[in-house]
Design an enzyme around this catalytic site. Structure first.
Site, PDB file in Angstrom:
ATOM      1  N   LYS A  32       0.756  -1.332  -0.028  1.00  0.00           N
ATOM      2  CA  LYS A  32       0.179  -0.117  -0.087  1.00  0.00           C
ATOM      3  C   LYS A  32       0.824   1.231   0.037  1.00  0.00           C
ATOM      4  CE  LYS A  32       0.881   1.661   4.337  1.00  0.00           C
ATOM      5  NZ  LYS A  32       1.507   2.929   4.424  1.00  0.00           N
ATOM      6  N   PRO A  39       9.341  -4.179   0.293  1.00  0.00           N
ATOM      7  CA  PRO A  39      10.345  -3.854   1.088  1.00  0.00           C
ATOM      8  C   PRO A  39      10.085  -4.049   2.444  1.00  0.00           C
ATOM      9  CG  PRO A  39       9.549  -1.667   0.068  1.00  0.00           C
ATOM     10  CD  PRO A  39       8.897  -3.093  -0.518  1.00  0.00           C
ATOM     11  N   VAL A  40      11.111  -4.672   3.390  1.00  0.00           N
ATOM     12  CA  VAL A  40      10.645  -4.977   4.829  1.00  0.00           C
ATOM     13  C   VAL A  40      10.938  -3.334   5.745  1.00  0.00           C
ATOM     14  CG1 VAL A  40      11.734  -5.856   6.819  1.00  0.00           C
ATOM     15  CG2 VAL A  40      11.439  -7.060   4.705  1.00  0.00           C
ATOM     16  N   MET A  55       5.594   0.322   3.437  1.00  0.00           N
ATOM     17  CA  MET A  55       4.561   0.288   2.411  1.00  0.00           C
ATOM     18  C   MET A  55       3.595  -1.091   2.964  1.00  0.00           C
ATOM     19  SD  MET A  55       6.820   0.494  -1.349  1.00  0.00           S
ATOM     20  CE  MET A  55       5.445   0.852  -2.307  1.00  0.00           C
ATOM     21  N   GLY A  73       4.497  -3.818   4.276  1.00  0.00           N
ATOM     22  CA  GLY A  73       5.136  -5.310   3.888  1.00  0.00           C
ATOM     23  C   GLY A  73       4.383  -6.492   4.801  1.00  0.00           C
ATOM     24  N   GLY A  74       4.729  -6.061   6.236  1.00  0.00           N
ATOM     25  CA  GLY A  74       4.371  -7.316   7.215  1.00  0.00           C
ATOM     26  C   GLY A  74       2.802  -7.350   7.466  1.00  0.00           C
ATOM     27  N   ASP A  87      -2.869  -1.264   9.329  1.00  0.00           N
ATOM     28  CA  ASP A  87      -3.115  -1.202   7.711  1.00  0.00           C
ATOM     29  C   ASP A  87      -3.663  -2.528   7.129  1.00  0.00           C
ATOM     30  OD1 ASP A  87      -1.675   1.066   7.573  1.00  0.00           O
ATOM     31  OD2 ASP A  87       0.309  -0.041   7.456  1.00  0.00           O
TER      32      ASP A  87
HETATM   33  O1  C5P Z   1      -1.037  -0.920  13.839  1.00  0.00           O
HETATM   34  P1  C5P Z   1       0.582  -1.228  13.812  1.00  0.00           P
HETATM   35  O2  C5P Z   1       0.982  -2.279  14.826  1.00  0.00           O
HETATM   36  O3  C5P Z   1       1.110  -1.566  12.210  1.00  0.00           O
HETATM   37  O4  C5P Z   1       1.574   0.084  14.353  1.00  0.00           O
HETATM   38  C1  C5P Z   1       2.905  -0.006  14.368  1.00  0.00           C
HETATM   39  C2  C5P Z   1       3.211   1.127  15.222  1.00  0.00           C
HETATM   40  O5  C5P Z   1       3.022   2.488  14.816  1.00  0.00           O
HETATM   41  C3  C5P Z   1       2.457   1.170  16.389  1.00  0.00           C
HETATM   42  O6  C5P Z   1       2.979   0.446  17.666  1.00  0.00           O
HETATM   43  C4  C5P Z   1       2.424   2.708  16.950  1.00  0.00           C
HETATM   44  O7  C5P Z   1       3.666   3.040  17.499  1.00  0.00           O
HETATM   45  C5  C5P Z   1       2.681   3.479  15.585  1.00  0.00           C
HETATM   46  N1  C5P Z   1       1.247   3.890  14.997  1.00  0.00           N
HETATM   47  C6  C5P Z   1       0.861   5.123  15.538  1.00  0.00           C
HETATM   48  N2  C5P Z   1      -0.441   5.269  15.177  1.00  0.00           N
HETATM   49  C7  C5P Z   1      -1.011   4.662  14.169  1.00  0.00           C
HETATM   50  C8  C5P Z   1      -0.634   3.520  13.269  1.00  0.00           C
HETATM   51  C9  C5P Z   1       0.955   3.085  13.940  1.00  0.00           C
HETATM   52  O8  C5P Z   1       1.344   5.627  16.431  1.00  0.00           O
HETATM   53  N3  C5P Z   1      -2.164   5.303  13.588  1.00  0.00           N
END
Ligand code: C5P
Length: 305
Positions: A11, A103-104, A108, A110-111, A145
């Protein structure tokens, strides 16, 4: 045993409005997602003994360090399989094989893409038969995401990114992605955003009207002008060299240039295939750029293949 293979896109965020940090540590977002033609693949093979395993392969030409992807319970695809198993009560296990191209730690998703793909692949291999809507509920628990990567296309993202709603959009867009030598932690970029904004008032985020109008019209020039990302300052503060990468793409005539999500991948909008090639060629000289990829969007979300 039954197997299922799923292709899942990366994405990008055409706009990424970020609000003040919430009590749970997440940030409210107002974003427009677009799924792009850069795909990982996840194969799920059911097993009788209840074990869940994962292996990660990178193609020879992949722009990614498969070594950076955990091959244990920290892998988001494994978490997805466990969550689906808990939700459905199935007693099977699964072997997950991930082919990484996205890419890791590149901004984008990836995980998250692999988690979305694992949900769809396990749902098929285990015959658990959850609807897309039920999978989306599980997806939101796995990461901000993940629901969008099930959905694909274009969509507005709200909440912490996990609530998605449709957007009127037409057109297919030509993108150039500049991959950086080293990934960036999403959490670290949000923490830097908080540090830079400490003591000032951060407004509630909004999707710019100009961006929605550009998408409705399928107008690439207007879309290029409307691209925006509130995490730019924070990501550039951690990786100042990305400014040069953005500058080189703009000088090469990109219709718009921003970082993808929390970075460090930079994305450039081109008017057509030839223009994309010109921008890609110019980016070849950017010191901070490890690889350049041309792509198209939007594309569908996680699908059986
Ligand atoms: O949701 P996800 O696990 O992908 O988010 C990874 C990290 O990015 C979260 O632990 C947080 O620190 C940060 N994040 C955030 N606000 C968001 C999405 C992600 O602070 N809306």
């Amino acid at each position: 045993m039954t197997s299922a293979n799923v292709r899942v896109p990366a994405k990008i965020n055409l706009c990424l409005g970020v609000g003040p940090v919430r009590d749970d540590g997440y940030h409210p977002l107002a974003t427009v997602y677009q799924a792009v033609d850069l795909h990982d693949e996840v194969r799920a093979t059911a097993r009788e003994d209840g074990e869940i395993t994962v292996v990660v392969h990178a193609d020879l030409d992949a722009r990614t360090e498969a070594a950076d992807v955990p091959e244990d319970d920290d892998n988001l695809a494994v978490k997805a399989a466990r969550l689906l198993r808990d939700r459905t009560g199935v007693d099977l296990g699964v072997d997950l094989a991930i082919r990484k191209v996205i890419p890791v730690a590149g901004g984008m998703a990836g995980g998250s893409a692999d988690a979305a793909a694992a949900l769809v692949a396990c749902n098929e291999a285990w015959g658990t038969g959850l609807s897309r809507a039920a999978l989306e509920v599980l997806a939101a628990k796995l990461g901000s995401d993940v629901p969008f990567l099930l959905h694909g296309g274009n969509a507005v993202g709200g909440g912490r990114g996990e609530t998605i709603s449709p957007v009127l959009a037409r057109g297919s867009y030509h993108w150039v992605f500049a991959m950086a030598h080293q990934g960036l932690s999403t959490a670290a970029v949000y923490a830097e955003f908080d540090r830079l904004n400490a003591g000032s008032t951060v407004a509630d985020p909004q999707v710019p009207d100009a961006l929605l109008a550009a998408l409705r019209a399928g107008d690439a020039v207007a879309l290029g002008e409307a691209l925006s990302n509130d995490l730019t300052e924070a990501a550039l503060s951690l990786r100042p060299e990305l400014e040069d990468t953005l500058e080189i793409g703009i000088e090469a005539g990109a219709l718009g240039a921003i970082l993808s999500g929390s970075g460090p991948t930079a994305l450039f909008l081109a008017s057509d295939e030839q223009h994309a090639l010109d921008i890609a060629f110019a980016l070849g000289s950017a010191a901070g750029c490890a690889d350049v990829v041309q792509s198209r969007g939007p594309v569908p979300g996680a699908r059986l293949s």
